[in-house]
Design an enzyme around this catalytic site. Structure first.
Site, short mmCIF file in Angstrom:
data_model
loop_
_atom_site.label_atom_id
_atom_site.label_comp_id
_atom_site.label_asym_id
_atom_site.label_seq_id
_atom_site.Cartn_x
_atom_site.Cartn_y
_atom_site.Cartn_z
CG ASP A 57 51.37 43.24 30.08
OD1 ASP A 57 52.47 43.72 29.76
OD2 ASP A 57 51.15 42.72 31.19
CE1 TYR A 62 52.27 37.90 35.11
CE2 TYR A 62 51.18 38.45 33.05
CZ TYR A 62 51.72 38.84 34.25
OH TYR A 62 51.68 40.17 34.61
CD GLN A 187 52.53 45.80 33.35
OE1 GLN A 187 51.99 44.82 33.87
NE2 GLN A 187 53.08 45.75 32.14
CB SER A 216 45.96 44.95 40.05
OG SER A 216 45.00 44.34 40.90
N PRO A 217 43.86 47.33 38.07
CG PRO A 217 42.61 47.65 36.12
CD PRO A 217 43.74 46.84 36.68
CB ALA A 219 42.23 46.88 44.38
CE LYS A 226 34.71 39.75 41.71
NZ LYS A 226 34.82 38.96 40.46
CD GLN A 294 34.95 37.95 34.89
OE1 GLN A 294 35.91 37.49 34.28
NE2 GLN A 294 34.70 37.66 36.17
CG ASN A 298 36.91 45.01 32.77
OD1 ASN A 298 36.28 45.38 33.75
ND2 ASN A 298 37.72 43.98 32.81
#
Length: 348
Positions: A57, A62, A187, A216-217, A219, A226, A294, A298
């Site tokens: 996506d 962007y 979305q 942004s799951p 947040a 963290k 990262q 996920n």
């Protein structure tokens, strides 16, 4: 990696989607979010494809178009078969200084899709999404413009992002009445600490059989844990505090997830993602990353099974405040249940 149908369509999407907001950098907030170059982006795309992620996506805004360009070049360089990847992009935001270089008008969308196809090096876009609601353009004009794009083969499916339930339903009504291509997905922002979607949008999605792609799951990284305690002023959130979150509720969610993560020796972020993956309304969760570790973290969330007790505990700590007319429905439902029980007693 599980594959889910996108709403009522025959299109299957992986339960995780690779988001490309970190590609390219550019100026302003885009550089704060991420500035991955071509080689770094290709490593992430390659790892995602190898893990079974089949959706990528992006959006024309962007990094001012650079994200689309890098994404398209990555798919080409990696020789990903076109039929094996669902490419989703979005239009709405400003792509130039002119008054018509933004929004959801026919003139902008017909120009924007051609520019996106060129940057992506593709002959069609699988899912083309309107990135926001344009109050200056009639919904009917937007829907008709999208239908033109479908009829011309530029896009296969159309969706929407960040619209209210009533706006989506109005668009669906126009599409049904006029026989036009309809929105097949939304979305939207949805997290354990931000469940506002459940008030009106989730019931609408179920009723109208739209797919849900979650942005942004975590947040903005907050639900990774963290940013708690001494680290609260560090990282991306310190420079780009978005999306807005009620910190007290978020911290309560993190506290509830912490022992679940410790018991499995996994990150708190994986528990937060797993909670979303357990929501039946969710088609795909968009994950973005700056580093391979990262992304790997996920992806590992897809292997986590939360128990009913754990899900109940997370639901309890993150429950939305009661709000009208929701509490009226609850009252009416409770009254109906009481009447039904009384009727059964009397029947005996």
């Amino acid at each position: 990696m599980r594959q889910n149908k996108l709403g009522r369509t025959g299109l299957f999407v992986s339960e995780l989607c690779l988001g490309t907001m970190t590609f390219g950098g550019g100026e302003g907030m885009w550089r704060q979010i991420g500035a991955l170059d071509q080689a770094e982006a290709e490593r992430l795309v390659g790892r995602a494809i190898d893990a079974g992620i089949n959706v990528v996506d992006t959006a024309d805004v962007y990094a001012e178009g650079l994200s689309e360009q890098i994404t398209g070049q990555a798919l080409k360089a990696l020789k990903v078969p076109r039929e094996n990847v669902v490419v989703a992009t979005k239009a709405y935001g400003p792509t130039g200084p002119g008054a018509n270089s933004r929004g959801a008008s026919r003139v902008h969308l017909l120009d924007a899709v051609k520019a996106s196809l060129k940057r992506l090096q593709l002959d069609h876009i699988d899912l083309y999404q309107i990135h926001g609601f344009d109050p200056a353009t009639p919904i009917e004009e937007t829907v008709r413009a999208l239908d033109i794009l479908v009829q011309h083969g530029h896009v296969r499916y159309v969706g929407v992002s960040n619209w209210a339930a009533w706006q989506i339903v109005k668009a669906l009504g126009i599409s049904e009445r006029e026989g036009l291509a309809r929105f097949e997905s939304l979305q939207a922002y949805y997290t354990l600490a931000g469940r506002d979607l459940e008030r009106e949008i989730v019931p609408m999605l179920r009723s109208e059989r739209l797919g849900l792609m979650v942005w942004s799951p975590l947040a903005g990284g907050l639900l990774s844990g963290k940013y708690s305690g001494d680290a609260a002023g560090e990282g991306r959130r310190a420079a780009f505090d978005f999306p807005p979150v009620e910190r007290g509720r978020a911290e309560s969610c993190i506290d509830a997830m912490r022992p679940m993560a410790a018991a499995r020796n996994v990150s708190i972020a994986q528990i937060a993602l797993a909670w979303l993956l357990h929501r039946r309304v969710v088609s795909s969760v968009i994950v973005g990353a700056k580093r391979l570790d990262q992304l790997d973290d996920n992806i590992a969330a897809t292997q986590i099974e939360l128990s009913e007790l754990e899900l109940d505990a997370l639901d309890a700590v993150s429950v939305l405040p009661r709000e009208y007319p929701g509490w009226m429905f609850e009252t009416q439902g409770a009254r109906a249940k009481q009447l039904a029980e009384a009727g059964r007693r009397n029947a005996r």
